[in-house]
Design a protein around this motif. Structure first.
Motif, PDB file in Angstrom:
ATOM      1  N   ALA A  29       8.342 -29.659  90.129  1.00  0.00           N
ATOM      2  CA  ALA A  29       6.957 -29.863  90.560  1.00  0.00           C
ATOM      3  C   ALA A  29       6.922 -30.337  92.011  1.00  0.00           C
ATOM      4  CB  ALA A  29       6.270 -30.887  89.649  1.00  0.00           C
ATOM      5  N   GLY A  30       7.846 -31.180  92.380  1.00  0.00           N
ATOM      6  CA  GLY A  30       7.923 -31.631  93.768  1.00  0.00           C
ATOM      7  C   GLY A  30       8.208 -30.483  94.721  1.00  0.00           C
ATOM      8  N   CYS A  31       9.126 -29.596  94.328  1.00  0.00           N
ATOM      9  CA  CYS A  31       9.442 -28.435  95.169  1.00  0.00           C
ATOM     10  C   CYS A  31       8.232 -27.509  95.304  1.00  0.00           C
ATOM     11  CB  CYS A  31      10.622 -27.667  94.585  1.00  0.00           C
ATOM     12  SG  CYS A  31      12.190 -28.531  94.751  1.00  0.00           S
ATOM     13  N   VAL A  32       7.527 -27.278  94.210  1.00  0.00           N
ATOM     14  CA  VAL A  32       6.342 -26.431  94.251  1.00  0.00           C
ATOM     15  C   VAL A  32       5.265 -27.078  95.125  1.00  0.00           C
ATOM     16  CG1 VAL A  32       4.439 -25.532  92.849  1.00  0.00           C
ATOM     17  CG2 VAL A  32       6.788 -25.284  92.066  1.00  0.00           C
ATOM     18  N   GLY A  33       5.074 -28.375  94.974  1.00  0.00           N
ATOM     19  CA  GLY A  33       4.093 -29.084  95.792  1.00  0.00           C
ATOM     20  C   GLY A  33       4.442 -29.033  97.269  1.00  0.00           C
ATOM     21  N   TRP A  34       5.706 -29.228  97.592  1.00  0.00           N
ATOM     22  CA  TRP A  34       6.145 -29.162  98.989  1.00  0.00           C
ATOM     23  C   TRP A  34       5.931 -27.759  99.553  1.00  0.00           C
ATOM     24  CZ3 TRP A  34       7.064 -32.307 102.788  1.00  0.00           C
ATOM     25  CH2 TRP A  34       7.737 -31.850 103.904  1.00  0.00           C
ATOM     26  N   SER A  35       6.249 -26.741  98.758  1.00  0.00           N
ATOM     27  CA  SER A  35       6.057 -25.360  99.192  1.00  0.00           C
ATOM     28  C   SER A  35       4.570 -25.084  99.440  1.00  0.00           C
ATOM     29  CB  SER A  35       6.599 -24.399  98.147  1.00  0.00           C
ATOM     30  OG  SER A  35       6.338 -23.072  98.501  1.00  0.00           O
ATOM     31  N   PHE A  36       3.713 -25.553  98.546  1.00  0.00           N
ATOM     32  CA  PHE A  36       2.270 -25.367  98.700  1.00  0.00           C
ATOM     33  C   PHE A  36       1.775 -26.057  99.963  1.00  0.00           C
ATOM     34  CE2 PHE A  36      -2.052 -26.951  97.982  1.00  0.00           C
ATOM     35  CZ  PHE A  36      -2.723 -25.742  97.853  1.00  0.00           C
ATOM     36  N   LEU A  37       2.243 -27.276 100.187  1.00  0.00           N
ATOM     37  CA  LEU A  37       1.844 -28.022 101.369  1.00  0.00           C
ATOM     38  C   LEU A  37       2.280 -27.301 102.643  1.00  0.00           C
ATOM     39  CD1 LEU A  37       0.618 -30.651 102.489  1.00  0.00           C
ATOM     40  CD2 LEU A  37       2.908 -31.628 102.374  1.00  0.00           C
ATOM     41  N   GLN A  38       3.509 -26.814 102.674  1.00  0.00           N
ATOM     42  CA  GLN A  38       4.000 -26.093 103.841  1.00  0.00           C
ATOM     43  C   GLN A  38       3.181 -24.821 104.079  1.00  0.00           C
ATOM     44  OE1 GLN A  38       6.331 -26.846 106.164  1.00  0.00           O
ATOM     45  NE2 GLN A  38       6.355 -28.866 105.220  1.00  0.00           N
ATOM     46  N   HIS A  39       2.883 -24.098 103.006  1.00  0.00           N
ATOM     47  CA  HIS A  39       2.092 -22.874 103.118  1.00  0.00           C
ATOM     48  C   HIS A  39       0.697 -23.185 103.672  1.00  0.00           C
ATOM     49  CE1 HIS A  39       0.520 -18.916 102.219  1.00  0.00           C
ATOM     50  NE2 HIS A  39      -0.460 -19.476 101.540  1.00  0.00           N
ATOM     51  N   THR A  40       0.073 -24.222 103.157  1.00  0.00           N
ATOM     52  CA  THR A  40      -1.261 -24.610 103.614  1.00  0.00           C
ATOM     53  C   THR A  40      -1.245 -25.009 105.083  1.00  0.00           C
ATOM     54  OG1 THR A  40      -1.790 -25.365 101.381  1.00  0.00           O
ATOM     55  CG2 THR A  40      -3.210 -26.146 103.150  1.00  0.00           C
ATOM     56  N   LEU A  41      -0.245 -25.792 105.479  1.00  0.00           N
ATOM     57  CA  LEU A  41      -0.155 -26.212 106.877  1.00  0.00           C
ATOM     58  C   LEU A  41       0.108 -25.024 107.796  1.00  0.00           C
ATOM     59  CD1 LEU A  41       1.862 -29.537 106.523  1.00  0.00           C
ATOM     60  CD2 LEU A  41      -0.572 -29.268 107.002  1.00  0.00           C
ATOM     61  N   ASP A  42       0.954 -24.097 107.370  1.00  0.00           N
ATOM     62  CA  ASP A  42       1.206 -22.892 108.165  1.00  0.00           C
ATOM     63  C   ASP A  42      -0.054 -22.050 108.306  1.00  0.00           C
ATOM     64  OD1 ASP A  42       3.838 -23.614 108.560  1.00  0.00           O
ATOM     65  OD2 ASP A  42       4.628 -22.304 106.975  1.00  0.00           O
ATOM     66  N   LYS A  43      -0.813 -21.955 107.217  1.00  0.00           N
ATOM     67  CA  LYS A  43      -2.055 -21.189 107.233  1.00  0.00           C
ATOM     68  C   LYS A  43      -3.058 -21.818 108.203  1.00  0.00           C
ATOM     69  CE  LYS A  43      -5.087 -19.169 103.736  1.00  0.00           C
ATOM     70  NZ  LYS A  43      -5.435 -19.217 102.310  1.00  0.00           N
ATOM     71  N   GLN A  44      -3.179 -23.141 108.167  1.00  0.00           N
ATOM     72  CA  GLN A  44      -4.080 -23.836 109.085  1.00  0.00           C
ATOM     73  C   GLN A  44      -3.633 -23.645 110.535  1.00  0.00           C
ATOM     74  OE1 GLN A  44      -4.184 -27.919 107.859  1.00  0.00           O
ATOM     75  NE2 GLN A  44      -5.608 -27.545 106.167  1.00  0.00           N
ATOM     76  N   LYS A  45      -2.355 -23.695 110.776  1.00  0.00           N
ATOM     77  CA  LYS A  45      -1.829 -23.513 112.120  1.00  0.00           C
ATOM     78  C   LYS A  45      -2.139 -22.106 112.630  1.00  0.00           C
ATOM     79  CE  LYS A  45       2.377 -24.734 114.583  1.00  0.00           C
ATOM     80  NZ  LYS A  45       3.781 -25.117 114.422  1.00  0.00           N
ATOM     81  N   ALA A  46      -1.967 -21.110 111.759  1.00  0.00           N
ATOM     82  CA  ALA A  46      -2.276 -19.729 112.145  1.00  0.00           C
ATOM     83  C   ALA A  46      -3.764 -19.582 112.451  1.00  0.00           C
ATOM     84  CB  ALA A  46      -1.853 -18.773 111.042  1.00  0.00           C
ATOM     85  N   GLU A  47      -4.628 -20.208 111.659  1.00  0.00           N
ATOM     86  CA  GLU A  47      -6.069 -20.154 111.905  1.00  0.00           C
ATOM     87  C   GLU A  47      -6.419 -20.803 113.244  1.00  0.00           C
ATOM     88  OE1 GLU A  47      -8.875 -18.886 110.492  1.00  0.00           O
ATOM     89  OE2 GLU A  47      -7.525 -17.737 109.207  1.00  0.00           O
ATOM     90  N   GLN A  48      -5.791 -21.922 113.545  1.00  0.00           N
ATOM     91  CA  GLN A  48      -6.048 -22.583 114.827  1.00  0.00           C
ATOM     92  C   GLN A  48      -5.612 -21.703 115.994  1.00  0.00           C
ATOM     93  OE1 GLN A  48      -4.038 -26.343 114.606  1.00  0.00           O
ATOM     94  NE2 GLN A  48      -5.688 -27.335 113.451  1.00  0.00           N
ATOM     95  N   GLN A  49      -4.481 -21.043 115.848  1.00  0.00           N
ATOM     96  CA  GLN A  49      -4.022 -20.154 116.910  1.00  0.00           C
ATOM     97  C   GLN A  49      -4.978 -18.982 117.101  1.00  0.00           C
ATOM     98  OE1 GLN A  49      -0.015 -19.116 115.832  1.00  0.00           O
ATOM     99  NE2 GLN A  49       0.849 -21.014 116.661  1.00  0.00           N
ATOM    100  N   LYS A  50      -5.488 -18.421 115.999  1.00  0.00           N
ATOM    101  CA  LYS A  50      -6.456 -17.327 116.094  1.00  0.00           C
ATOM    102  C   LYS A  50      -7.724 -17.797 116.802  1.00  0.00           C
ATOM    103  CE  LYS A  50      -5.109 -14.615 112.050  1.00  0.00           C
ATOM    104  NZ  LYS A  50      -5.549 -14.159 110.724  1.00  0.00           N
TER     105      LYS A  50
END
Length: 89
Positions: free
Chosen positions: A54-75
């Motif tokens: 569950a910790g690994c899945v949560g960390w993966s989700f958090l990383q994905h969300t942060l990457d998505k936000q970063k991509a949106e900011q760059q756009k």
């Protein structure tokens, strides 16, 4: 020869102490308790594994969300840069 006797004596004392401790802790149902302990250890292992997964899945989700936000900011920054470069009509 004396060392062999000493080591045998120490080993037998260790075995006797372990048996006395087990008898004190577990009583008559010593064999049954060890099976219960094994099951408890198996369930504890499963619980720890589930928490780690569950910790690994949560960390993966958090990383994905942060990457998505970063991509949106760059756009958004690219859009703003393009709007500032275009002259008004």
């Amino acid at each position: 020869m004396a060392r062999d006797y000493d080591s045998q004596l120490l080993e037998s004392v260790g075995v006797r102490r372990r048996r006395m401790r087990d008898a004190l802790l577990f009583g008559v149902e010593r064999a049954r308790r060890t099976a219960d302990e094994r099951l408890g250890k198996v369930f504890a292992g499963i619980a720890i594994t589930a928490v780690l997964c569950a910790g690994c899945v949560g960390w993966s989700f958090l990383q994905h969300t942060l990457d998505k936000q970063k991509a949106e900011q760059q756009k958004q920054q690219q859009r703003q840069a393009q709007q500032h470069e275009q002259p008004p009509h």
